[in-house]
Scaffold this motif. Structure first.
Motif, PDB file in Angstrom:
ATOM      1  N   LEU A 269       1.039  -1.293  -0.025  1.00 11.02           N
ATOM      2  CA  LEU A 269      -0.008   0.019   0.031  1.00 11.02           C
ATOM      3  C   LEU A 269       0.793   1.217   0.013  1.00 11.02           C
ATOM      4  O   LEU A 269       0.420   2.397   0.021  1.00 11.02           O
ATOM      5  N   SER A 270       2.163   1.138  -0.035  1.00 10.62           N
ATOM      6  CA  SER A 270       3.044   2.023   0.316  1.00 10.62           C
ATOM      7  C   SER A 270       2.756   3.094   1.271  1.00 10.62           C
ATOM      8  O   SER A 270       2.625   4.410   1.248  1.00 10.62           O
ATOM      9  N   ILE A 271       2.242   2.505   2.487  1.00  8.88           N
ATOM     10  CA  ILE A 271       1.948   3.333   3.694  1.00  8.88           C
ATOM     11  C   ILE A 271       2.868   2.878   4.909  1.00  8.88           C
ATOM     12  O   ILE A 271       3.310   1.538   4.862  1.00  8.88           O
ATOM     13  N   SER A 272       3.175   3.530   5.655  1.00 12.98           N
ATOM     14  CA  SER A 272       4.237   2.848   6.780  1.00 12.98           C
ATOM     15  C   SER A 272       3.161   2.665   7.861  1.00 12.98           C
ATOM     16  O   SER A 272       2.134   3.416   7.975  1.00 12.98           O
ATOM     17  N   TYR A 273       3.472   1.934   8.692  1.00 12.78           N
ATOM     18  CA  TYR A 273       2.523   1.380   9.868  1.00 12.78           C
ATOM     19  C   TYR A 273       3.071   2.193  11.106  1.00 12.78           C
ATOM     20  O   TYR A 273       4.176   2.241  11.499  1.00 12.78           O
ATOM     21  N   PRO A 274       2.337   3.397  11.304  1.00 11.89           N
ATOM     22  CA  PRO A 274       2.577   4.400  12.353  1.00 11.89           C
ATOM     23  C   PRO A 274       3.076   3.896  13.544  1.00 11.89           C
ATOM     24  O   PRO A 274       3.770   4.329  14.468  1.00 11.89           O
ATOM     25  N   ALA A 275       2.368   2.748  14.031  1.00  9.85           N
ATOM     26  CA  ALA A 275       2.688   1.927  15.504  1.00  9.85           C
ATOM     27  C   ALA A 275       4.023   1.657  15.741  1.00  9.85           C
ATOM     28  O   ALA A 275       4.385   1.483  16.715  1.00  9.85           O
ATOM     29  N   TYR A 276       4.906   1.409  14.478  1.00  6.23           N
ATOM     30  CA  TYR A 276       6.376   1.042  14.493  1.00  6.23           C
ATOM     31  C   TYR A 276       7.166   2.244  15.136  1.00  6.23           C
ATOM     32  O   TYR A 276       8.149   2.153  15.553  1.00  6.23           O
ATOM     33  N   GLU A 277       6.447   3.607  14.759  1.00  9.14           N
ATOM     34  CA  GLU A 277       7.155   4.820  15.054  1.00  9.14           C
ATOM     35  C   GLU A 277       6.880   5.385  16.588  1.00  9.14           C
ATOM     36  O   GLU A 277       7.596   6.014  17.119  1.00  9.14           O
ATOM     37  N   LYS A 278       5.417   5.157  16.893  1.00  6.98           N
ATOM     38  CA  LYS A 278       4.904   6.184  17.959  1.00  6.98           C
ATOM     39  C   LYS A 278       4.089   5.332  18.766  1.00  6.98           C
ATOM     40  O   LYS A 278       3.220   4.347  18.206  1.00  6.98           O
ATOM     41  N   GLU A 279       4.083   5.780  19.947  1.00  6.67           N
ATOM     42  CA  GLU A 279       2.767   5.235  20.901  1.00  6.67           C
ATOM     43  C   GLU A 279       1.486   5.843  20.462  1.00  6.67           C
ATOM     44  O   GLU A 279       1.283   6.887  19.846  1.00  6.67           O
ATOM     45  N   TRP A 280       0.355   5.013  20.689  1.00  2.00           N
ATOM     46  CA  TRP A 280      -0.794   5.469  20.173  1.00  2.00           C
ATOM     47  C   TRP A 280      -1.199   6.904  20.642  1.00  2.00           C
ATOM     48  O   TRP A 280      -1.723   7.721  19.744  1.00  2.00           O
ATOM     49  N   GLU A 281      -0.777   7.264  21.781  1.00  2.38           N
ATOM     50  CA  GLU A 281      -1.316   8.660  22.586  1.00  2.38           C
ATOM     51  C   GLU A 281      -0.544   9.762  21.871  1.00  2.38           C
ATOM     52  O   GLU A 281      -1.279  10.937  21.540  1.00  2.38           O
ATOM     53  N   SER A 282       0.672   9.401  21.136  1.00  2.79           N
ATOM     54  CA  SER A 282       1.184  10.570  20.477  1.00  2.79           C
ATOM     55  C   SER A 282       0.925  10.588  19.120  1.00  2.79           C
ATOM     56  O   SER A 282       1.708  11.278  18.201  1.00  2.79           O
ATOM     57  N   MET A 283      -0.055   9.558  18.371  1.00  2.00           N
ATOM     58  CA  MET A 283      -0.175   9.756  17.029  1.00  2.00           C
ATOM     59  C   MET A 283      -1.346  10.767  16.854  1.00  2.00           C
ATOM     60  O   MET A 283      -2.130  11.036  17.469  1.00  2.00           O
ATOM     61  N   SER A 284      -1.226  11.166  15.511  1.00  2.00           N
ATOM     62  CA  SER A 284      -2.431  12.340  15.057  1.00  2.00           C
ATOM     63  C   SER A 284      -3.765  11.261  14.804  1.00  2.00           C
ATOM     64  O   SER A 284      -3.466  10.125  14.784  1.00  2.00           O
ATOM     65  N   GLN A 285      -4.629  12.231  14.804  1.00  2.00           N
ATOM     66  CA  GLN A 285      -5.992  11.203  14.383  1.00  2.00           C
ATOM     67  C   GLN A 285      -5.800  10.341  13.253  1.00  2.00           C
ATOM     68  O   GLN A 285      -6.362   9.270  13.156  1.00  2.00           O
ATOM     69  N   ASP A 286      -5.333  10.881  12.128  1.00  3.90           N
ATOM     70  CA  ASP A 286      -5.178  10.177  11.067  1.00  3.90           C
ATOM     71  C   ASP A 286      -4.192   8.807  11.067  1.00  3.90           C
ATOM     72  O   ASP A 286      -4.345   7.901  10.510  1.00  3.90           O
ATOM     73  N   GLU A 287      -3.204   9.344  12.000  1.00  6.74           N
ATOM     74  CA  GLU A 287      -2.212   8.110  12.168  1.00  6.74           C
ATOM     75  C   GLU A 287      -2.861   6.963  12.758  1.00  6.74           C
ATOM     76  O   GLU A 287      -2.627   5.799  12.697  1.00  6.74           O
ATOM     77  N   GLN A 288      -3.762   7.370  13.815  1.00  6.53           N
ATOM     78  CA  GLN A 288      -4.548   6.395  14.357  1.00  6.53           C
ATOM     79  C   GLN A 288      -5.171   5.660  13.654  1.00  6.53           C
ATOM     80  O   GLN A 288      -5.655   4.267  13.646  1.00  6.53           O
ATOM     81  N   GLU A 289      -5.916   6.458  12.825  1.00 10.55           N
ATOM     82  CA  GLU A 289      -7.283   5.830  11.727  1.00 10.55           C
ATOM     83  C   GLU A 289      -6.224   4.716  10.915  1.00 10.55           C
ATOM     84  O   GLU A 289      -6.580   3.646  10.863  1.00 10.55           O
ATOM     85  N   THR A 290      -4.984   5.124  10.608  1.00 11.99           N
ATOM     86  CA  THR A 290      -4.509   4.353   9.658  1.00 11.99           C
ATOM     87  C   THR A 290      -4.000   3.023  10.388  1.00 11.99           C
ATOM     88  O   THR A 290      -4.039   1.747   9.981  1.00 11.99           O
ATOM     89  N   THR A 291      -3.348   3.269  11.645  1.00 13.55           N
ATOM     90  CA  THR A 291      -2.888   2.073  12.418  1.00 13.55           C
ATOM     91  C   THR A 291      -4.075   0.974  12.560  1.00 13.55           C
ATOM     92  O   THR A 291      -4.029  -0.082  12.286  1.00 13.55           O
ATOM     93  N   LYS A 292      -5.276   1.566  12.855  1.00 11.07           N
ATOM     94  CA  LYS A 292      -6.391   0.963  13.191  1.00 11.07           C
ATOM     95  C   LYS A 292      -6.615  -0.061  11.770  1.00 11.07           C
ATOM     96  O   LYS A 292      -7.066  -1.250  11.915  1.00 11.07           O
ATOM     97  N   ARG A 293      -6.616   0.757  10.742  1.00 10.71           N
ATOM     98  CA  ARG A 293      -7.115  -0.204   9.712  1.00 10.71           C
ATOM     99  C   ARG A 293      -6.238  -1.218   9.118  1.00 10.71           C
ATOM    100  O   ARG A 293      -6.504  -2.084   8.886  1.00 10.71           O
ATOM    101  N   LEU A 294      -4.876  -0.781   9.212  1.00 10.92           N
ATOM    102  CA  LEU A 294      -4.104  -1.674   8.836  1.00 10.92           C
ATOM    103  C   LEU A 294      -4.079  -3.029   9.804  1.00 10.92           C
ATOM    104  O   LEU A 294      -3.924  -4.160   9.368  1.00 10.92           O
ATOM    105  N   ARG A 295      -4.386  -2.699  11.157  1.00 12.26           N
ATOM    106  CA  ARG A 295      -4.841  -3.806  11.957  1.00 12.26           C
ATOM    107  C   ARG A 295      -5.801  -4.643  11.494  1.00 12.26           C
ATOM    108  O   ARG A 295      -5.712  -5.972  11.798  1.00 12.26           O
TER     109      ARG A 295
END
Ligand code: SER
Length: 886
Positions: A269-295
């Motif tokens: 998908l040419s998307i990086s998995y935000p949770a490898y970089e950041k804790e959930w609490e410090s993610m932006s809303q978009d990053e949380q959404e991307t994390t959730k969808r990938l999971r």
């Protein structure tokens, strides 16, 4: 978060955790059991194995287990209760439960001491970060002081032991039927430092890692608890959660269990998995959404792989529906993440197979089936999504035309129900167009549908059937006499004398009746359970269904106002509904004939994928990659009928597995058939199948067979439905009725003339349609002539305001088109007498939209469009005719 003590050693691989667990309990004299299938084998009422103890229910109820009373394993489980939580840090649909069981052997002391030893010594978890909850007591059992004392013995201080109510510390839900008891849950502190609070209520700080159930009771589901003869222990540790802690991660999804999947997905998908970089609490809303969808994609494809591996196919009901739902959720998560991207789910499946092939070898054996089933389902749903999307976009377009800004809940539900188009996707697309979705309306439509389907599907016994299994403990195997009766024609077909062993009241007027012997066939192998009557002295019990639970055959039906306690041990006269059963037998034998005919005409790759036979029809599912042609269907029907007509004998024999194989019998050769198997042969060697069902003695008894439906049930799985004997007659009566009606309506003199008549009428309709089109054109031309007189030259622009003859808005639009193509006018307002209108402007200086907004204050009307044309309804005709458009 990197845990301090982890920094001094390499993180433990998840595979080692599984290994360490079973090895530990093996050293404590437990027998290691293999994992059972995700599909419960002995319980027709449960969809999936949701806990490690589920396959052990009969043994927890007291039945002796062949491997003794101390067992352990890693059991694959699947739960969908938390579907909406998938994507957070700790929930997965598919997971593995590490368990140890005592079946009447050890109890709390050992269970607590061993769990503590395993966690602190074997896994070397920091003891300071462990907490436990225990049952606080209620009207059934007092507070679990024994567990508190035992925890203290391990070294856990009192201020890390919290009593909680039955909501938290009872397994399963308090009051649910089956074996149960208070439990003690072990928690791990993820954020040590601050003073402790009750871990059951702070999911951010603590994570539950192990549940120890002290199973002392059985509950009837009505609030009555009975002590079990022997006390059991049932424990369940979360494999994924152990890995999360030991590998110092803040979510199960970042453990090595999932690494391969995220890296494949990120690449695709040419998307990086935000949770490898950041804790959930410090993610932006978009990053949380991307994390959730990938999971979600990763979780659901992993689960789907295991489910298909265990034999589930995507369908519209039961297990198949759950599978279909998670595959769809994975696909639309992908669409939401990166529309237009194509994810090769096969590579994810292969990664799952690779990950688990040693523990669950079935995945490797069925890899090709898993890949083809999944890809076909994904492809089908992708097409559906495209169709749904088109429909949604046209609805949005309509709304914009009339300046509406809310999509109704019914429309959103229609998209969901018919096209499987998820609400979140509907909302997302609508939002792009500044349209809101009426979510309350959606909820209402959904609730209405759920109610309808519940009412439609729940028969009065279903609730009882779910409960009855837990109440059969101690009953002997029921002796089935039905085969002997069918074999010996001097005996009356299906009448038998037996003894009542048990009557269980399920609900008002609904009972389960168990005898020592029976001639009622219990539903199995796709054959419906028998119905009939049982007389106990002068009391009548009407049996509407028969089911089997392990070896006990249960008749379901009802007594009215009878004290059932007095019936135990009495003689019973059993009589199966003979007419119904004969039809079922004909259906079943016909299913075997159909199976052979399909393989003869379509090839040996055709494999039975399921069947259901009842008094109405034979429903036969088989693997085949395309729809059958009409010619193939009639050849198959012909083949079946020729064997029926040829008076072929149907024989039933008990043979050894080797003899059956030598005879060329087809069917599932698994150890569950034991050493001897029942073989049903038709016409000597024409059809030879392993089968426990009941059959006619000669094919002529079937009379006739007729295929009435050919459809697809799942990717690569076709379904043929066939009627036999008198059912065919009934089918013909119905078809005849339809023919008669058609003849009457079309006034065809005979059924053969009907086709000619219909073809003739179709031609006639076409002719009339084209005549009408040309007449309309003539009328429009005539009108155009008259209209051209009304064109006025205003400031150098040709302007036309006119009342036109039109029966619908489309005709006005057509007329406007003609005016514009002939350059009769560059600005025009055409209105029909009922207020439908088209306003156009081909002038660069004047937008039709602006013009409409200006005149609307005088003329009224609702409409929408663009700078060159606005169309709509509700215009005041008189005012419109007076309007000065410039
Ligand atoms: N059956 C219990 C649970 O699932 C313990 O294994 O939590």
């Amino acid at each position: 978060m990197i845990l301090f003590y982890m920094s001094i050693q390499e993180p433990v691989q998840s595979k080692e955790i599984r290994q360490k667990f079973v090895e530990f309990f093996k050293r404590k004299e437990h027998v290691v059991l293999p994992s059972s299938s995700l599909v419960p084998q002995n319980d027709p009422t449960a969809l999936f194995n949701v806990a490690g103890m589920q396959p052990l229910v009969p043994y927890l109820m007291g039945k002796p287990h062949p491997d003794g009373g101390m067992l352990t394993n890693s059991q694959k489980c699947f739960r969908t209760v938390d579907l909406d939580n998938i994507g957070d840090n700790t929930h997965c649909t598919f997971f593995e439960m590490l368990g140890n069981w005592s079946l009447g052997t050890y109890f709390k002391k050992e269970a607590i001491a061993w769990s503590y030893e395993f966690l602190t010594k074997e896994l070397q978890l920091d003891p300071e970060r462990l907490l436990a909850t225990v049952f606080e007591g209620n009207e059934t059992v007092p507070q679990d002081d024994e567990a508190i004392a035992l925890w203290k013995e391990t070294g856990l201080p009192e201020d890390r032991i919290y009593p909680c109510d039955a909501e938290e510390n009872w397994w399963p839900d308090y009051g649910a039927s089956g074996p149960c008891g208070p439990d003690s849950e072990i928690y791990y502190d993820l954020k040590p430092g601050a003073p402790h609070t009750n871990p059951a209520y702070d999911g951010q700080r603590y994570i539950e890692i192990w549940n120890l159930v002290f199973m002392e009771f059985t509950c009837d589901g009505e609030g009555n608890f009975t002590k079990l003869e022997k006390k059991n222990v049932d424990t369940g540790g979360g494999f994924e959660r152990f890995a999360m802690i030991l590998q110092g991660k803040s979510s199960v999804y970042e453990t090595d269990i999932y690494d391969a999947y995220f890296s494949l997905l990120s690449q695709a998908l040419s998307i990086s998995y935000p949770a490898y970089e950041k804790e959930w609490e410090s993610m932006s809303q978009d990053e949380q959404e991307t994390t959730k969808r990938l999971r979600i994609i990763v979780d659901h494809i992993r689960a789907a792989t295991h489910l298909i591996g265990d034999g589930v196919s995507p369908t519209n009901e039961g297990r198949g529906y759950v599978l279909r739902r998670i595959i769809r959720r994975a696909v639309f998560s992908q669409v939401l993440l990166a529309e237009g991207s194509k994810v090769d789910f096969t590579s994810l499946v292969d990664a799952v197979v690779e990950n688990y092939k040693e523990v669950y070898p079935i995945l490797l054996e069925r890899r090709d089936t898993i890949v083809s089933t999944l890809s076909q389902e994904v492809e089908k749903f992708t097409k559906t999504l495209q169709k749904g999307r088109k429909l949604l976009e046209s609805k949005i377009h309509e709304l914009k035309n009339i300046h509406a800004s809310v999509l109704s809940g019914e429309h959103a539900f229609e998209l969901y129900d018919t096209f499987g188009f998820p609400l979140s996707l509907t909302k997302e697309i609508a939002e792009l167009h500044k349209i809101e979705v009426d979510e309350d309306g959606f909820g209402l439509a959904m609730a209405g549908q759920k109610k309808r389907s519940r009412e439609g599907s729940k028969d009065m016994f279903s609730r009882g059937k779910e409960h009855v299994q837990t109440m059969l403990h101690g009953l002997p195997k029921t002796v089935f006499k039905g085969y002997e009766y069918a074999q010996n024609s001097s005996l009356p077909l299906l009448v038998h004398e037996a003894k009542v062993l048990q009557v269980i009241a399920l609900e008002e007027g609904v009972h389960a009746l168990i005898c020592d012997e029976t001639v009622f066939y219990a539903e199995s192998g796709g054959q419906v359970g028998d119905a009939g009557t049982i007389m106990i002295e002068d009391i009548l019990f009407v049996v509407s269904d028969t089911q089997k639970y392990d070896d006990v055959i249960v008749h379901f039906g009802g007594f009215d106002g009878v004290d059932v306690g007095n019936l135990m041990g009495k003689g019973a006269h059993l009589a199966v509904d003979e007419d119904r059963r004969k039809r079922v037998m004909a259906s079943h034998t016909a299913a075997h004939l159909l199976h052979t005919a399909l393989r003869k005409h379509l090839g040996d790759t055709v494999e039975q994928a399921g069947s259901y036979v009842d008094q109405y029809r034979t429903r036969f599912d088989f693997s085949f990659g395309r729809a059958l042609t009409k010619v193939e269907i009639s050849q198959i029907e012909e083949e079946v009928n020729s064997v029926i007509e040829a008076w072929q004998p149907v024989t039933k024999e008990e043979l050894s597995m080797a003899e059956a194989k030598e005879k060329g019998a087809i069917g599932l050769f698994t150890e569950k058939y034991g050493d001897t198997v029942r073989v049903v042969a038709i016409g000597g060697t024409y059809s030879v199948e392993l089968c426990g069902g009941t059959h006619v003695s000669n094919t002529s008894e079937i009379g006739i067979a007729k295929v009435f439906k050919d459809s697809s049930v799942a990717s690569g799985v076709r379904r043929i439905e066939m009627a036999t004997g008198r059912n065919v007659h009934e089918y013909m009566i119905e078809a005849d009725g339809i023919l008669d009606r058609l003849q009457e309506e079309t006034k065809a003199p005979s059924s053969t003339a009907l086709v000619e008549k219909i073809v003739g009428q179709k031609l006639k309709i076409k002719e009339l349609e084209s005549e009408m089109v040309s007449m309309k054109k003539e009328v429009a031309k005539g009108q155009l002539g008259a209209l051209s007189d009304r064109v006025q030259d205003i400031n150098g622009s040709k302007v036309l305001v006119a009342l036109v003859e039109a029966s619908n808005p489309g005709e006005i639009k057509e007329m406007a088109g003609m005016i514009r193509s002939q350059n009769m006018a560059s600005i025009g307002l055409l209105v029909s007498k009922d207020g439908a209108f088209v306003l156009f402007s081909d002038s660069d200086d004047l937008s039709a939209k602006v013009l409409f907004n200006t005149i609307k204050t005088t003329t009224g009307g609702n409409g929408g469009g663009n700078d060159t044309m606005v169309q709509g309804v509700g215009m005041d005709v008189e005012k419109a005719m007076k309007v000065n458009v410039l």
